[in-house]
Motif scaffolding. Structure first.
Motif, mmCIF file in Angstrom:
data_model
loop_
_atom_site.group_PDB
_atom_site.id
_atom_site.type_symbol
_atom_site.label_atom_id
_atom_site.label_comp_id
_atom_site.label_asym_id
_atom_site.label_seq_id
_atom_site.Cartn_x
_atom_site.Cartn_y
_atom_site.Cartn_z
ATOM 1 N N PRO A 51 -8.145 1.338 -3.444
ATOM 2 C CA PRO A 51 -8.219 2.032 -2.153
ATOM 3 C C PRO A 51 -8.814 1.111 -1.094
ATOM 4 N N ASP A 65 -3.737 9.355 2.829
ATOM 5 C CA ASP A 65 -4.430 8.792 1.674
ATOM 6 C C ASP A 65 -3.786 7.453 1.334
ATOM 7 N N PHE A 66 -4.577 6.521 0.787
ATOM 8 C CA PHE A 66 -4.113 5.151 0.612
ATOM 9 C C PHE A 66 -4.528 4.592 -0.743
ATOM 10 N N THR A 67 -3.623 3.822 -1.354
ATOM 11 C CA THR A 67 -3.965 3.044 -2.535
ATOM 12 C C THR A 67 -2.962 1.915 -2.667
ATOM 13 N N ASN A 119 -3.788 -0.194 -7.627
ATOM 14 C CA ASN A 119 -4.466 1.079 -7.351
ATOM 15 C C ASN A 119 -5.841 0.881 -6.704
ATOM 16 N N THR A 141 0.830 -1.199 0.000
ATOM 17 C CA THR A 141 0.000 0.000 0.000
ATOM 18 C C THR A 141 0.864 1.246 0.000
#
Length: 326
Positions: A321, A312-314, A319, A298
């Motif tokens: 979330p 923020d995360f992905t 990609n 991540t």
């Protein structure tokens, strides 16, 4: 190019890198946990994840434990192999905090070749922490005496720290090949050390005036089958994480700026914006993944200036979330 010219360019590049690492502003880093558990995950980790990390500008990675499934024997050869595999993901820039599969569950009855968990913890510390990481001085890298897995560093005015908490009720259950009283006494000592380390981390954060704090551990501290908090007399059938949770919430309340807790171990892959409760709305929790879960790392972006969304995360390669709530 003359030697003096080359030296000048090298020094200027080093100075620029140092300045970039300390300048406040948005940046991203990598978090990963709970893999490889299978030959498929091993292939993905080495053939997809590692090249993606190498091609990225991410400054470091945090590996939050469980580098194998719970049924594989914890042989010295396997632990060494996984150490090499993890550290090769981002050479010199991987911060590893242990998981229960990596040591405390090595004595389980379903494993063909069983080992004392205390022996495996000693081996794990020698494999991963015998030599301190070589980091730029401006990262303010530090380790806790006697507990070198508890590390602290600063990047772009955000303070990071690892805290050694593992599943299996933080090692208080399934003590099968070690002296139970000794194992619990050492767990009590680790809990006290974690309490001190967390306090020192936030004291350092206040002292140097960072914009955010990120804490990484392996255990999902929200999961416990027991309600009473562990004490000096109630040592096994108790919530091993209650004290940590209360302490983290209290320190986050005092700090007031964005705080993020990272962990792996369970499902789902999600973001818990309400973990701090009404008293610490600045405290977020990110659940990385669980056993045989999302087979990816991540990318976490830190932007303390954005108070509504400081993190923020992905996922790294797909990609994806996390779910917006846990």
């Amino acid at each position: 190019m003359t030697f003096l010219c080359a030296l000048f360019l090298f020094l200027m590049a080093s100075k620029t890198t140092a300045e970039e690492s300390m300048t406040a502003g948005p940046f991203s880093f990598l978090a990963i946990s709970d893999m490889p558990y299978s030959s498929k995950e091993d292939y993905i980790l080495t053939q997809r994840t590692r090249p993606a990390i190498k091609a990225s500008p991410l400054p470091f990675a945090i590996f939050m434990g469980d580098f194998k499934n719970s049924t594989l024997p914890c042989t010295a050869a396997l632990l060494t192999e996984r150490r090499n595999q993890i550290m090769a993901l981002h050479p010199g820039r991987v911060f590893y905090t242990p998981g229960d599969n990596d040591w405390t569950d090595c004595d389980r009855t379903e494993i063909i070749q069983r080992f004392s968990e205390l022996d495996r913890l000693d081996l794990l510390r020698r494999l991963f922490y015998d030599t301190p990481m070589s980091l730029p001085p401006e990262w303010l890298y530090a380790r806790q005496a006697l507990f070198p897995e508890n590390m602290r560093w600063v990047y772009k005015n955000t303070l990071f720290a690892t805290v050694h908490l593992v599943s299996t009720n933080n090692g208080r259950e399934e003590i099968l090949l070690s002296d139970v009283d000794l194992a619990l006494t050492l767990t009590d000592a680790r809990d006290r050390a974690n309490h001190v380390w967390l306090s020192q981390t936030f004291s350092e954060a206040e002292k140097i005036g960072v914009d955010a704090v990120v804490i990484a551990t392996q255990a999902d501290v929200t999961r416990s089958k027991y309600k009473p908090r562990c004490t000096e007399t109630l040592r096994q059938e108790c919530d091993a994480f209650a004290g940590f949770n209360l302490h983290l919430r209290y320190l986050s309340t005092q700090f007031k700026k964005p705080v993020l807790l990272l962990h792996g171990d369970t499902f789902p892959y999600c973001l818990d914006k309400g973990f701090g409760g009404a008293g610490a709305p600045n405290l977020w929790r990110f659940n990385s993944t669980g056993d045989y879960g999302l087979t990816d790392a991540t990318i976490i972006t830190v932007n303390p200036a954005n108070r509504s969304t400081p993190f923020d995360f992905t996922s790294l390669t797909d990609n994806i979330p996390p779910a917006p709530s846990c």
